[in-house]
Design a protein around this motif. Structure first.
Motif, PDB file in Angstrom:
ATOM      1  N   MET A 188    -104.022  57.662 -75.220  1.00 53.21           N
ATOM      2  CA  MET A 188    -103.347  57.765 -73.935  1.00 53.21           C
ATOM      3  C   MET A 188    -103.910  56.786 -72.906  1.00 53.21           C
ATOM      4  N   ASP A 189    -105.191  56.455 -73.035  1.00 55.90           N
ATOM      5  CA  ASP A 189    -105.776  55.495 -72.095  1.00 55.90           C
ATOM      6  C   ASP A 189    -105.031  54.168 -72.144  1.00 55.90           C
ATOM      7  N   ALA A 190    -104.731  53.712 -73.359  1.00 62.68           N
ATOM      8  CA  ALA A 190    -104.033  52.433 -73.512  1.00 62.68           C
ATOM      9  C   ALA A 190    -102.678  52.474 -72.813  1.00 62.68           C
ATOM     10  N   LEU A 191    -101.947  53.558 -72.973  1.00 59.11           N
ATOM     11  CA  LEU A 191    -100.627  53.701 -72.350  1.00 59.11           C
ATOM     12  C   LEU A 191    -100.743  53.749 -70.830  1.00 59.11           C
ATOM     13  N   LEU A 192    -101.593  54.614 -70.322  1.00 54.81           N
ATOM     14  CA  LEU A 192    -101.689  54.805 -68.866  1.00 54.81           C
ATOM     15  C   LEU A 192    -102.251  53.574 -68.159  1.00 54.81           C
ATOM     16  N   ILE A 193    -103.308  53.005 -68.703  1.00 48.74           N
ATOM     17  CA  ILE A 193    -103.905  51.828 -68.062  1.00 48.74           C
ATOM     18  C   ILE A 193    -102.973  50.629 -68.159  1.00 48.74           C
ATOM     19  N   SER A 194    -102.324  50.455 -69.301  1.00 47.46           N
ATOM     20  CA  SER A 194    -101.374  49.348 -69.446  1.00 47.46           C
ATOM     21  C   SER A 194    -100.223  49.478 -68.455  1.00 47.46           C
ATOM     22  N   THR A 195     -99.709  50.692 -68.303  1.00 52.63           N
ATOM     23  CA  THR A 195     -98.612  50.924 -67.361  1.00 52.63           C
ATOM     24  C   THR A 195     -99.058  50.599 -65.943  1.00 52.63           C
ATOM     25  N   MET A 196    -100.211  51.133 -65.542  1.00 53.63           N
ATOM     26  CA  MET A 196    -100.696  50.948 -64.169  1.00 53.63           C
ATOM     27  C   MET A 196    -100.997  49.476 -63.882  1.00 53.63           C
ATOM     28  N   ILE A 197    -101.713  48.828 -64.788  1.00 55.23           N
ATOM     29  CA  ILE A 197    -102.108  47.436 -64.550  1.00 55.23           C
ATOM     30  C   ILE A 197    -100.885  46.536 -64.437  1.00 55.23           C
ATOM     31  N   VAL A 198     -99.940  46.678 -65.360  1.00 53.32           N
ATOM     32  CA  VAL A 198     -98.773  45.794 -65.325  1.00 53.32           C
ATOM     33  C   VAL A 198     -97.874  46.108 -64.138  1.00 53.32           C
ATOM     34  N   ALA A 199     -97.707  47.369 -63.789  1.00 49.98           N
ATOM     35  CA  ALA A 199     -96.892  47.710 -62.607  1.00 49.98           C
ATOM     36  C   ALA A 199     -97.497  47.077 -61.359  1.00 49.98           C
ATOM     37  N   LEU A 200     -98.816  47.139 -61.218  1.00 49.93           N
ATOM     38  CA  LEU A 200     -99.464  46.525 -60.062  1.00 49.93           C
ATOM     39  C   LEU A 200     -99.426  45.001 -60.143  1.00 49.93           C
ATOM     40  N   ALA A 201     -99.694  44.465 -61.333  1.00 45.46           N
ATOM     41  CA  ALA A 201     -99.712  43.003 -61.494  1.00 45.46           C
ATOM     42  C   ALA A 201     -98.333  42.390 -61.263  1.00 45.46           C
ATOM     43  N   GLU A 202     -97.297  43.147 -61.530  1.00 42.58           N
ATOM     44  CA  GLU A 202     -95.923  42.649 -61.404  1.00 42.58           C
ATOM     45  C   GLU A 202     -95.465  42.555 -59.953  1.00 42.58           C
ATOM     46  N   MET A 203     -96.107  43.281 -59.051  1.00 40.87           N
ATOM     47  CA  MET A 203     -95.693  43.276 -57.645  1.00 40.87           C
ATOM     48  C   MET A 203     -95.836  41.868 -57.061  1.00 40.87           C
ATOM     49  N   GLY A 204     -94.717  41.299 -56.646  1.00 44.81           N
ATOM     50  CA  GLY A 204     -94.708  39.957 -56.077  1.00 44.81           C
ATOM     51  C   GLY A 204     -94.791  38.857 -57.117  1.00 44.81           C
ATOM     52  N   ASP A 205     -94.763  39.211 -58.390  1.00 46.31           N
ATOM     53  CA  ASP A 205     -94.832  38.245 -59.483  1.00 46.31           C
ATOM     54  C   ASP A 205     -93.504  37.501 -59.584  1.00 46.31           C
ATOM     55  N   LYS A 206     -93.530  36.340 -60.237  1.00 43.01           N
ATOM     56  CA  LYS A 206     -92.301  35.542 -60.329  1.00 43.01           C
ATOM     57  C   LYS A 206     -91.190  36.283 -61.070  1.00 43.01           C
ATOM     58  N   THR A 207     -91.533  37.130 -62.043  1.00 42.58           N
ATOM     59  CA  THR A 207     -90.474  37.860 -62.735  1.00 42.58           C
ATOM     60  C   THR A 207     -89.888  38.961 -61.854  1.00 42.58           C
ATOM     61  N   GLN A 208     -90.681  39.510 -60.942  1.00 36.35           N
ATOM     62  CA  GLN A 208     -90.114  40.468 -59.994  1.00 36.35           C
ATOM     63  C   GLN A 208     -89.193  39.734 -59.013  1.00 36.35           C
ATOM     64  N   LEU A 209     -89.603  38.553 -58.619  1.00 35.40           N
ATOM     65  CA  LEU A 209     -88.736  37.741 -57.764  1.00 35.40           C
ATOM     66  C   LEU A 209     -87.449  37.375 -58.510  1.00 35.40           C
ATOM     67  N   LEU A 210     -87.561  37.097 -59.812  1.00 32.67           N
ATOM     68  CA  LEU A 210     -86.380  36.814 -60.636  1.00 32.67           C
ATOM     69  C   LEU A 210     -85.449  38.023 -60.669  1.00 32.67           C
ATOM     70  N   ALA A 211     -86.008  39.219 -60.820  1.00 33.69           N
ATOM     71  CA  ALA A 211     -85.189  40.440 -60.811  1.00 33.69           C
ATOM     72  C   ALA A 211     -84.427  40.557 -59.499  1.00 33.69           C
ATOM     73  N   LEU A 212     -85.087  40.232 -58.404  1.00 38.32           N
ATOM     74  CA  LEU A 212     -84.450  40.277 -57.088  1.00 38.32           C
ATOM     75  C   LEU A 212     -83.316  39.258 -56.995  1.00 38.32           C
ATOM     76  N   VAL A 213     -83.552  38.049 -57.492  1.00 36.39           N
ATOM     77  CA  VAL A 213     -82.533  37.000 -57.471  1.00 36.39           C
ATOM     78  C   VAL A 213     -81.332  37.390 -58.344  1.00 36.39           C
ATOM     79  N   LEU A 214     -81.611  37.901 -59.538  1.00 34.54           N
ATOM     80  CA  LEU A 214     -80.529  38.318 -60.437  1.00 34.54           C
ATOM     81  C   LEU A 214     -79.701  39.435 -59.814  1.00 34.54           C
ATOM     82  N   ALA A 215     -80.371  40.391 -59.174  1.00 35.54           N
ATOM     83  CA  ALA A 215     -79.665  41.501 -58.533  1.00 35.54           C
ATOM     84  C   ALA A 215     -78.776  41.002 -57.402  1.00 35.54           C
ATOM     85  N   ALA A 216     -79.288  40.062 -56.619  1.00 38.26           N
ATOM     86  CA  ALA A 216     -78.499  39.519 -55.509  1.00 38.26           C
ATOM     87  C   ALA A 216     -77.330  38.683 -56.020  1.00 38.26           C
ATOM     88  N   ARG A 217     -77.577  37.931 -57.077  1.00 38.99           N
ATOM     89  CA  ARG A 217     -76.550  37.033 -57.588  1.00 38.99           C
ATOM     90  C   ARG A 217     -75.436  37.773 -58.315  1.00 38.99           C
TER      91      ARG A 217
END
Length: 190
Positions: free
Chosen positions: A1-30
């Motif tokens: 469970m540590d692998a699941l929980l830590i992986s989820t938390m780290i990537v969710a935090l790391a993704e904030m403001g990341d280029k792929t999150q910006l891409l999601a925003l652009v795709l949604a707008a477009r």
């Protein structure tokens, strides 16, 4: 469970403001079609992170335990520093390709944008650290969806309310702690 929980938390935090999150925003707008966009993000992330997780598992078999500890420790510390560098996205080339539709366009764009991205590198390191391929890939994929799906549906409203500098600082601190723990594991008896 540590692998699941830590992986989820780290990537969710790391993704904030990341280029792929910006891409999601652009795709949604477009395209303004949230379901196929989120489905494309899911498909691209599973494929990309499965490849990254496989590399992480391979690294653990290739490196000895002492070398792996040093590589992981220094990699986590490097990720901590990388988290402090904001991402930018050039959306000029993002358009729906004829015959592809929103789902395939999103899948291809997101998969390519994720190559060499912070969250892909984090997935490699987490798979090497935990040696739990399936749980890490599920966790990192869940983290990506937790960070990107709300952006697709809520767009600019959500992004403006989240203090990205604080989120990046927290992510950097988590990566630095993981790096220090990996390097100090023999001293700490972990």
């Amino acid at each position: 469970m540590d692998a699941l929980l830590i992986s989820t938390m780290i990537v969710a935090l790391a993704e904030m403001g990341d280029k792929t999150q910006l891409l999601a925003l652009v795709l949604a707008a477009r395209f303004q079609k949230p379901w196929p966009i989120v489905a494309g993000i899911l498909i691209a992330t599973v494929a990309n992170h499965a490849l990254a997780g496989a590399v992480g598992v391979w690294i653990t078999q290739w490196l000895g335990p002492d070398m792996l500890r040093w590589v992981l420790g220094l990699s986590f510390i490097a990720m901590a520093l990388w988290m402090l560098v904001p991402d930018k996205l050039d959306d000029a080339g993002i358009k729906e390709h004829p015959g592809w539709g929103v789902l395939l366009t999103t899948t291809v764009a997101f998969f390519l944008a994720e190559m060499g991205d912070k969250t892909q590198v984090a997935t490699v390191m987490l798979a090497a650290q935990y040696q739990a391929f399936v749980w890490v890939v599920i966790g990192t994929t869940l983290g990506m969806l937790l960070a990107n799906a709300p952006v697709v549906w809520l767009g600019h409203k959500l992004v403006r309310r989240v203090p990205l500098r604080l989120v990046h600082g927290i992510s950097a601190a988590i990566f630095a702690v993981l790096g220090a723990l990996a390097l100090l594991a023999p001293v700490l008896g972990v």
